[in-house]
Design an enzyme around this catalytic site. Structure first.
Site, mmCIF file in Angstrom:
data_model
loop_
_atom_site.group_PDB
_atom_site.id
_atom_site.type_symbol
_atom_site.label_atom_id
_atom_site.label_comp_id
_atom_site.label_asym_id
_atom_site.label_seq_id
_atom_site.Cartn_x
_atom_site.Cartn_y
_atom_site.Cartn_z
ATOM 1 N N SER A 77 16.445 52.914 22.017
ATOM 2 C CA SER A 77 17.785 53.302 21.596
ATOM 3 C C SER A 77 18.274 52.367 20.476
ATOM 4 C CB SER A 77 18.709 53.310 22.814
ATOM 5 O OG SER A 77 19.913 53.983 22.535
ATOM 6 N N ASP A 140 17.025 64.695 25.042
ATOM 7 C CA ASP A 140 17.757 63.427 24.936
ATOM 8 C C ASP A 140 19.240 63.740 24.744
ATOM 9 O OD1 ASP A 140 18.898 60.949 24.005
ATOM 10 O OD2 ASP A 140 16.893 60.288 23.428
ATOM 11 N N HIS A 170 17.135 60.411 27.677
ATOM 12 C CA HIS A 170 17.228 59.203 26.843
ATOM 13 C C HIS A 170 16.382 58.070 27.437
ATOM 14 C CE1 HIS A 170 19.051 57.045 23.552
ATOM 15 N NE2 HIS A 170 19.500 56.095 24.339
#
Length: 194
Positions: A77, A140, A170
């Site tokens: 991320s 995601d 995610h």
């Protein structure tokens, strides 16, 4: 001594992780990869965990965690964005990107990080690493698959690999054994090809 006896990994978390050992898959991935990296797998809390400012994270990775040409950066991320910015200017052994974003997606906190304030230096990234392994998921909920596929297109090359799942979201889960396995295979392939 093997030329790869100092190979190490640094796990760079997403923002919001004030306790990295209790966040997502980071601790289980570190354990899964321990035998792959003779120099160890670094799993440390990061300063500025909620904004993840580039001006704080990049120096921390380089100076405090000792990132160098024997390092594989594993970024998730915001950590993937940090990894991409880091390899624009610094050589590393390899980089693993999980849920990598191109833009701040209109989120103020992401804008404040500084990663998305200028164009990405794709050519430099590819030149500064021996491999790029990217993981994405179609579902995601935080980073659009369109952005993740664009990152893959920009980083495409003979030393780049893109793995897309349908249902990993995610990657906010306690374990990612499929990711660990792919990282191990890629490291082995790169080392045996050198």
């Amino acid at each position: 001594m093997s030329p790869h006896s100092t190979l190490k990994a640094i796990i760079v978390p997403g923002n919001g992780c004030d306790d990295i050992r209790d966040a997502c898959f980071y601790e289980s991935l570190a354990k899964d990869l321990q035998s792959t990296f003779p120099g160890g797998v670094t799993l440390r809390d990061f300063p500025d965990p909620y904004v993840a400012r580039e001006g704080i994270w990049i120096p921390f990775i380089l100076n405090e965690l000792g990132c160098n040409e024997d390092t594989v950066i594993i970024g998730h991320s915001s950590g993937a964005s940090a990894a991409m910015r880091l390899i624009e200017k610094n050589k590393v052994f390899g980089v693993v990107l999980i849920s990598a974003a191109l833009t701040d997606q209109g989120i103020e906190n992401e804008r404040l990080s500084g990663y998305y304030s200028r164009p990405w230096e794709w050519t430099a990234m590819k030149q500064n690493t021996q491999f790029i392994l990217q993981f994405a998921s179609e579902d995601d909920q935080l980073v659009s698959i369109v952005e993740q596929r664009e990152v893959a297109r920009e980083l495409n090359g003979e030393r780049s690999e893109y793995v897309e799942y349908l249902d990993q979201g995610h990657f906010i889960t306690d374990e990612v054994p499929q990711v660990a396995q792919q990282i191990k295979q890629t490291i082995q392939k790169v080392i045996s090809g050198l």
